[in-house]
Design a protein around this motif. Structure first.
Motif, short mmCIF file in Angstrom:
data_model
loop_
_atom_site.label_atom_id
_atom_site.label_comp_id
_atom_site.label_asym_id
_atom_site.label_seq_id
_atom_site.Cartn_x
_atom_site.Cartn_y
_atom_site.Cartn_z
N VAL A 190 5.13 -45.96 -39.32
CA VAL A 190 4.02 -45.96 -38.37
C VAL A 190 3.68 -44.50 -38.08
O VAL A 190 4.52 -43.73 -37.63
N MET A 191 2.43 -44.15 -38.36
CA MET A 191 1.95 -42.78 -38.14
C MET A 191 1.45 -42.72 -36.70
O MET A 191 0.36 -43.24 -36.38
N LEU A 192 2.26 -42.14 -35.80
CA LEU A 192 2.02 -42.29 -34.36
C LEU A 192 0.75 -41.59 -33.86
O LEU A 192 0.22 -41.96 -32.82
N GLY A 249 6.34 -41.35 -37.76
CA GLY A 249 6.04 -39.96 -38.08
C GLY A 249 5.02 -39.39 -37.12
O GLY A 249 4.27 -40.14 -36.47
N ALA A 250 5.01 -38.06 -37.02
CA ALA A 250 3.99 -37.32 -36.29
C ALA A 250 3.86 -37.73 -34.82
O ALA A 250 2.76 -37.92 -34.32
N GLY A 251 4.99 -37.86 -34.15
CA GLY A 251 4.94 -38.17 -32.72
C GLY A 251 6.26 -38.70 -32.22
O GLY A 251 7.25 -38.78 -32.96
N ALA A 278 15.56 -36.25 -40.66
CA ALA A 278 15.27 -34.85 -40.35
C ALA A 278 14.49 -34.28 -41.52
O ALA A 278 15.02 -34.17 -42.63
N GLU A 279 13.22 -33.98 -41.27
CA GLU A 279 12.32 -33.61 -42.37
C GLU A 279 11.96 -32.13 -42.30
O GLU A 279 11.42 -31.66 -41.30
N GLY A 280 12.28 -31.41 -43.35
CA GLY A 280 12.04 -29.97 -43.40
C GLY A 280 10.62 -29.61 -43.83
O GLY A 280 9.85 -30.43 -44.31
N GLY A 288 2.56 -33.45 -47.04
CA GLY A 288 1.86 -34.08 -45.91
C GLY A 288 2.11 -33.34 -44.62
O GLY A 288 2.30 -32.13 -44.59
N HIS A 289 2.13 -34.11 -43.53
CA HIS A 289 2.30 -33.56 -42.18
C HIS A 289 3.73 -33.02 -42.03
O HIS A 289 4.68 -33.77 -42.21
N VAL A 290 3.88 -31.74 -41.72
CA VAL A 290 5.23 -31.15 -41.69
C VAL A 290 5.51 -30.35 -40.42
O VAL A 290 4.59 -29.88 -39.76
O1 TUI Z 1 4.21 -38.18 -40.98
C1 TUI Z 1 4.67 -37.42 -41.81
N1 TUI Z 1 3.97 -37.03 -42.90
C2 TUI Z 1 2.69 -37.42 -43.19
S1 TUI Z 1 1.77 -38.51 -42.35
C3 TUI Z 1 0.49 -38.28 -43.36
S2 TUI Z 1 -1.02 -39.10 -43.16
C4 TUI Z 1 -2.08 -37.88 -42.69
N2 TUI Z 1 -3.33 -38.08 -43.02
C5 TUI Z 1 -4.26 -37.17 -42.69
C6 TUI Z 1 -3.93 -36.01 -42.01
C7 TUI Z 1 -2.64 -35.81 -41.67
C8 TUI Z 1 -1.69 -36.74 -42.03
C9 TUI Z 1 0.83 -37.41 -44.31
N3 TUI Z 1 2.05 -36.95 -44.21
N4 TUI Z 1 5.92 -36.92 -41.72
C10 TUI Z 1 6.73 -37.20 -40.62
C11 TUI Z 1 6.75 -36.08 -39.67
N5 TUI Z 1 6.74 -36.25 -38.39
N6 TUI Z 1 6.80 -34.77 -39.96
C12 TUI Z 1 6.83 -34.10 -38.78
C13 TUI Z 1 6.79 -35.06 -37.80
C14 TUI Z 1 6.81 -34.91 -36.38
C15 TUI Z 1 6.10 -33.92 -35.74
C16 TUI Z 1 6.13 -33.84 -34.35
C17 TUI Z 1 7.52 -35.85 -35.63
C18 TUI Z 1 7.53 -35.77 -34.28
C19 TUI Z 1 6.83 -34.79 -33.64
O2 TUI Z 1 6.98 -34.77 -32.31
C20 TUI Z 1 5.93 -34.53 -31.44
C21 TUI Z 1 6.44 -34.82 -30.05
O3 TUI Z 1 5.83 -35.67 -29.41
O4 TUI Z 1 7.45 -34.21 -29.67
#
Ligand code: TUI
Length: 315
Positions: free
Chosen positions: A71-73, A96-98, A137-139, A144-146
């Motif tokens: 789930v892409m948050l 991911g991303a949240g 833990a993703e480096g 993608g989103h890093v």
């Molecule tokens: O989600 C990913 N990688 C992705 S998602 C994606 S789809 C996309 N489409 C268009 C534009 C952008 C993306 C492509 N690649 N990786 C998991 C990931 N999560 N990497 C880093 C994080 C992360 C970042 C901040 C996780 C948590 C976070 O926390 C924020 C907070 O609230 O503290």
């Protein structure tokens, strides 16, 4: 290969997870990875919840092994996708991303294992307290989103900071990477880029060719100004985007410029104007194989690395 807390938790044969990649990870890929003994993960990206449900049902028709949904948050569709994962009782949800903390209780009550992607020690600690089962833990090497911290530096710090198991991701695509991840304290690895080159992955041939052609320095970061850095293979789009990003474009203009770019490359095969998300390890990848061949090769490769390491044993 090796039994760890992750193979037990996820009920898989190998400690290998295929990263959920939006548009790239189709039902055929996920089923092939899970049938071969790894964990296939569907990347729901920006898809509407009903389409996610359709894809989950397709995967269920192709495998009776556990699989996951990512789930892409940061997507507005995330709450609806969470509901679908719960209704469909998927085995594992990765996020991911949240911060997935608001959803953890509902997932756990439904018997779903929750494994968020984190890119900092602070978030890993916070999520451990919220009751997640493990973290990925993703480096910074990932596609993608890093986040900002490299795999080499991130994994041992997170492994030291939490008690739940850690899955390493970012820059891993062969037995050396797996052995290194274990040495750093991980109990499984997640790989995305290598599985773009699985025969069962339906990504456009041009996308696969771009990954195959890429060398070590061919990925760049976009979206830094927006605060959502994304690693992609350098092309005409990235040149124009980065020029505008650092040439005074507004956030709205940049958002507009990025819309629909991933689908354009993965599905339509336009790898000049599309966003070709892939990790820095692309430079090492040279062939397409079935998911099963990839997993068996990783097992064999890891065994050889392990044997080589024996010769370094202190006397
Ligand atoms: O989600 C990913 N990688 C992705 S998602 C994606 S789809 C996309 N489409 C268009 C534009 C952008 C993306 C492509 N690649 N990786 C998991 C990931 N999560 N990497 C880093 C994080 C992360 C970042 C901040 C996780 C948590 C976070 O926390 C924020 C907070 O609230 O503290």
């Amino acid at each position: 290969m090796i039994e760890t807390r992750i193979t037990k938790l996820l009920d898989i044969k190998y400690p290998l997870i295929q990263g959920g990649m939006a548009w790239v990870s189709s039902a055929s890929l996920i089923a092939a990875v899970s049938n071969a003994g790894g964990l296939g993960v569907f990347g729901s990206g920006s898809l509407e919840p009903d389409l996610v449900r359709e894809e989950i049902r397709k995967i269920k028709s192709l495998t009776d092994k556990p699989f996951g949904v990512n789930v892409m948050l940061m997507m507005p569709t995330a709450p609806g996708v969470v509901d679908v994962c719960i209704e469909e009782k998927v085995s594992v949800v990765t996020t991911g991303a949240g911060n997935p903390a608001p959803y953890v209780k509902r997932f756990k009550d439904a018997g779903i294992k929750v494994v968020p992607v984190v890119s900092s020690v602070a978030l890993a600690k916070r999520l451990e307290r919220s009751g997640v089962d493990a973290v990925i833990a993703e480096g910074h090497e990932s596609g993608g989103h890093v986040g900002e911290i490299t795999t080499m530096v991130l994994i041992p710090q997170i492994a030291d900071a939490i008690k739940i198991p850690v899955i390493a991701a970012g820059g891993i695509a062969d037995g050396r990477g797996i052995a290194a991840a274990f040495a750093l304290g991980a109990e499984a690895v997640q790989m995305g880029t290598r599985f773009i080159l699985a025969k069962e992955c339906h990504a456009h041939i041009n996308y696969k060719q771009a990954v195959l052609k890429a060398r070590d320095r061919d990925t760049v970061m976009t979206g830094q100004k927006l605060g959502h850095p994304v690693r992609v293979i350098r092309n005409k789009l990235t040149k124009e985007y980065i020029d505008r990003e650092f040439g005074g474009a507004t956030n709205e203009e940049l958002e507009e410029m990025g819309k629909g770019r991933l689908k354009l490359s993965v599905i339509d095969g336009d790898c000049c104007q599309g966003s070709v998300m892939a990790g820095q390890i692309s430079g090492m990848l040279k062939k397409e194989q079935t998911a099963q061949e990839i997993i068996l090769e990783l097992e064999e490769d890891y065994r050889k690395v392990f044997e080589r390491l024996q010769s370094f044993k202190p006397i």
